[in-house]
Structures are given as structure tokens and as C-alpha cells.
Design a protein around this motif. Structure first.
Motif, short mmCIF file in Angstrom:
data_model
loop_
_atom_site.label_atom_id
_atom_site.label_comp_id
_atom_site.label_asym_id
_atom_site.label_seq_id
_atom_site.Cartn_x
_atom_site.Cartn_y
_atom_site.Cartn_z
N ASP A 30 -17.55 -8.29 7.60
CA ASP A 30 -16.42 -7.51 8.14
C ASP A 30 -15.30 -7.33 7.10
OD1 ASP A 30 -17.70 -7.77 10.75
OD2 ASP A 30 -16.58 -9.74 11.15
N ILE A 31 -14.73 -8.05 6.29
CA ILE A 31 -14.02 -7.90 5.35
C ILE A 31 -14.44 -6.91 4.17
CG2 ILE A 31 -12.67 -9.01 3.27
CD1 ILE A 31 -12.46 -11.66 5.23
N GLN A 32 -15.61 -7.02 3.98
CA GLN A 32 -16.17 -5.91 3.05
C GLN A 32 -16.07 -4.51 3.84
OE1 GLN A 32 -19.99 -7.83 2.10
NE2 GLN A 32 -19.18 -9.07 0.81
N ALA A 33 -16.25 -4.67 5.13
CA ALA A 33 -16.27 -3.12 5.68
C ALA A 33 -15.05 -2.64 5.77
CB ALA A 33 -17.06 -3.28 7.15
N VAL A 34 -13.92 -3.49 5.91
CA VAL A 34 -12.44 -3.26 5.83
C VAL A 34 -12.28 -2.49 4.41
CG1 VAL A 34 -10.00 -3.76 6.24
CG2 VAL A 34 -11.92 -4.56 7.77
N SER A 35 -12.55 -3.37 3.39
CA SER A 35 -12.53 -2.66 2.10
C SER A 35 -13.10 -1.59 1.86
CB SER A 35 -12.80 -3.68 1.06
OG SER A 35 -12.16 -5.31 1.29
N ARG A 36 -14.13 -1.16 2.41
CA ARG A 36 -14.79 -0.15 2.00
C ARG A 36 -14.14 1.13 2.96
NH1 ARG A 36 -19.72 -3.11 2.75
NH2 ARG A 36 -19.60 -2.35 4.81
N HIS A 39 -5.69 5.72 10.02
CA HIS A 39 -7.18 5.81 9.66
C HIS A 39 -7.91 4.61 9.99
CE1 HIS A 39 -10.66 6.91 7.09
NE2 HIS A 39 -10.29 5.85 6.87
N LEU A 40 -7.32 3.35 9.87
CA LEU A 40 -8.27 2.12 10.18
C LEU A 40 -8.12 1.98 11.53
CD1 LEU A 40 -6.60 -0.17 7.33
CD2 LEU A 40 -8.88 0.75 7.34
N LYS A 41 -7.21 2.20 12.26
CA LYS A 41 -7.19 2.19 13.75
C LYS A 41 -8.17 3.16 14.38
CE LYS A 41 -4.03 2.14 17.62
NZ LYS A 41 -2.54 2.15 18.14
N LYS A 42 -8.49 4.16 13.94
CA LYS A 42 -9.40 5.32 14.43
C LYS A 42 -10.94 4.61 14.08
CE LYS A 42 -7.08 9.60 13.69
NZ LYS A 42 -6.85 10.57 12.77
N VAL A 87 0.87 -1.25 0.00
CA VAL A 87 0.07 0.09 -0.04
C VAL A 87 0.90 1.15 0.10
CG1 VAL A 87 -1.83 -1.19 1.15
CG2 VAL A 87 -0.24 0.14 2.44
N GLU A 88 0.36 2.30 -0.44
CA GLU A 88 0.97 3.66 -0.53
C GLU A 88 0.37 4.41 0.77
OE1 GLU A 88 3.16 4.81 -2.62
OE2 GLU A 88 2.97 2.97 -3.75
N ASN A 89 1.25 4.84 1.48
CA ASN A 89 1.00 5.91 2.68
C ASN A 89 0.48 4.83 3.90
OD1 ASN A 89 1.44 8.36 1.57
ND2 ASN A 89 -0.52 8.23 0.64
N ARG A 90 1.41 3.69 4.02
CA ARG A 90 0.94 2.68 5.12
C ARG A 90 0.64 3.30 6.44
NH1 ARG A 90 4.97 -1.99 7.02
NH2 ARG A 90 5.83 -0.12 7.98
N GLU A 91 1.54 4.21 6.90
CA GLU A 91 1.48 5.02 8.12
C GLU A 91 0.16 5.55 8.53
OE1 GLU A 91 3.38 3.96 10.87
OE2 GLU A 91 4.54 2.59 9.22
N GLU A 92 -0.21 6.38 7.60
CA GLU A 92 -1.36 6.84 7.57
C GLU A 92 -2.66 6.17 7.35
OE1 GLU A 92 1.14 7.81 5.70
OE2 GLU A 92 1.88 9.76 6.28
N LEU A 93 -2.67 5.07 6.56
CA LEU A 93 -3.64 4.26 6.21
C LEU A 93 -3.95 3.40 7.61
CD1 LEU A 93 -5.76 2.67 4.78
CD2 LEU A 93 -3.82 1.21 3.93
N LEU A 118 1.39 -4.63 4.35
CA LEU A 118 0.51 -4.58 4.97
C LEU A 118 -0.51 -5.86 5.21
CD1 LEU A 118 -0.96 -2.49 7.57
CD2 LEU A 118 -2.41 -2.01 5.56
N TRP A 119 -0.45 -6.31 6.61
CA TRP A 119 -1.32 -7.49 6.76
C TRP A 119 -3.08 -7.26 7.08
CZ3 TRP A 119 3.20 -9.36 9.92
CH2 TRP A 119 4.08 -9.97 9.32
N LEU A 120 -3.64 -7.40 6.10
CA LEU A 120 -5.05 -6.93 6.52
C LEU A 120 -5.72 -8.00 7.58
CD1 LEU A 120 -6.20 -6.15 3.00
CD2 LEU A 120 -5.63 -4.67 4.60
N PRO A 121 -6.90 -7.56 8.07
CA PRO A 121 -7.47 -8.45 9.24
C PRO A 121 -7.92 -9.57 8.52
CG PRO A 121 -8.33 -6.36 9.34
CD PRO A 121 -7.35 -5.99 8.39
N ASN A 122 -7.88 -10.86 9.01
CA ASN A 122 -8.22 -12.09 8.51
C ASN A 122 -8.51 -13.05 9.72
OD1 ASN A 122 -5.43 -12.49 8.52
ND2 ASN A 122 -5.97 -14.27 7.41
N GLY A 123 -9.10 -14.06 9.46
CA GLY A 123 -9.26 -15.21 10.39
C GLY A 123 -10.66 -15.71 10.44
N ASP A 124 -10.58 -16.60 11.35
CA ASP A 124 -11.95 -17.48 11.47
C ASP A 124 -13.15 -16.62 12.23
OD1 ASP A 124 -10.45 -19.81 10.46
OD2 ASP A 124 -10.34 -20.69 12.18
#
Length: 124
Positions: free
Chosen positions: A110-116, A58-61, A49-55, A98-104
Motif C-alpha cells: 500500500d505504501i509503495q502504491a502511494v509513493s508511486r 490528485h491523491l484523493k481522486k 511538499v510542493e503544491n500540497r493542495e493539488e497533490l 503533509l501527513w502520508l497515510p500510515n498505520g497498522d
């Protein structure tokens, strides 16, 4: 060993989750999925990803916990730094990986919400 009996199910889940992310992030030029090698079973959902720290901020918020890649070994104190530019490519990749959230415990929704939310960030 207890989970060994469910290994095929877990592999299918990770592959499905990766496909959902790929569909959800299609057209987002700042997000790239490294290709999988034949027979590779992703434990993590890797993206460059570009701008990993900023992304990540944003996701953490939004209470989304993506994980940064491990530090390249040559940058750890116990290993000698590479001579010349030998570690430059590794450092650049590690700064974008970056490792996106995943798991059982994650649903397809949830994954669609992360993508959005990633799309919202890059739409700026």
C-alpha cells in the motif's frame, strides 16, 4: 492502555513505513522528509511538499487519504497573531506539511502504491 503492550511493535511499524516512503520517493525533489531527532518515534509520516493542495486533490481522486497539517496556533482565533514576521516561517511550513497515510492497517505494498502515485503526480 490496551495497546501499551504493543507499543514497541507500533513504533517499529511506523519507522519501517517511513523508511519505505523514503526509498519510494527518493529522487523526487518536491518531497522532503524532515529529519527525526534522536529517539523520536514518528506517529505521523511528515513530508514537506510542493503544491500540497493539488497533490492532495490528485491523491484523493485515487482514494488515497493524505492529511494536511494542523493550522498553526497563532492563526487560530483564540491566539493573538504574532508581531512582525514571527509567524511567517510557521505558516510556510504548515502550507507544505503533509501527513502520508500510515498505520497498522497499511501493507508495505500500500505504501509503495502511494509513493508511486506521488511520483506520477510530480512527473506531471
Amino acid at each position: 492502555l490496551a495497546q501499551y503492550g504493543r507499543i514497541e511493535e507500533k513504533i517499529e511499524t511506523r519507522m519501517r513505513q517511513r523508511e519505505i516512503y523514503q526509498r519510494g520517493l527518493q529522487g523526487v525533489d518536491e518531497v522532503k522528509f524532515p529529519p527525526l531527532f534522536e529517539g523520536e518515534n514518528p506517529h505521523y509520516i511528515d513530508v514537506l511538499v510542493e503544491n500540497r493542495e493539488e497533490l492532495c486533490n490528485h491523491l484523493k481522486k485515487k482514494d488515497i487519504h493524505a492529511r494536511k497539517c494542523w493550522t498553526p496556533l497563532h492563526m487560530e482565533g483564540t491566539f493573538a497573531p504574532p508581531k512582525g514576521n514571527a509567524g511567517r516561517v510557521t505558516e510556510e511550513l504548515a502550507s507544505k506539511l503533509l501527513w502520508l497515510p500510515n498505520g497498522d492497517n497499511l501493507s508495505d505494498e500500500d505504501i509503495q502504491a502511494v509513493s508511486r502515485e506521488i511520483k506520477v503526480y510530480y512527473a506531471g
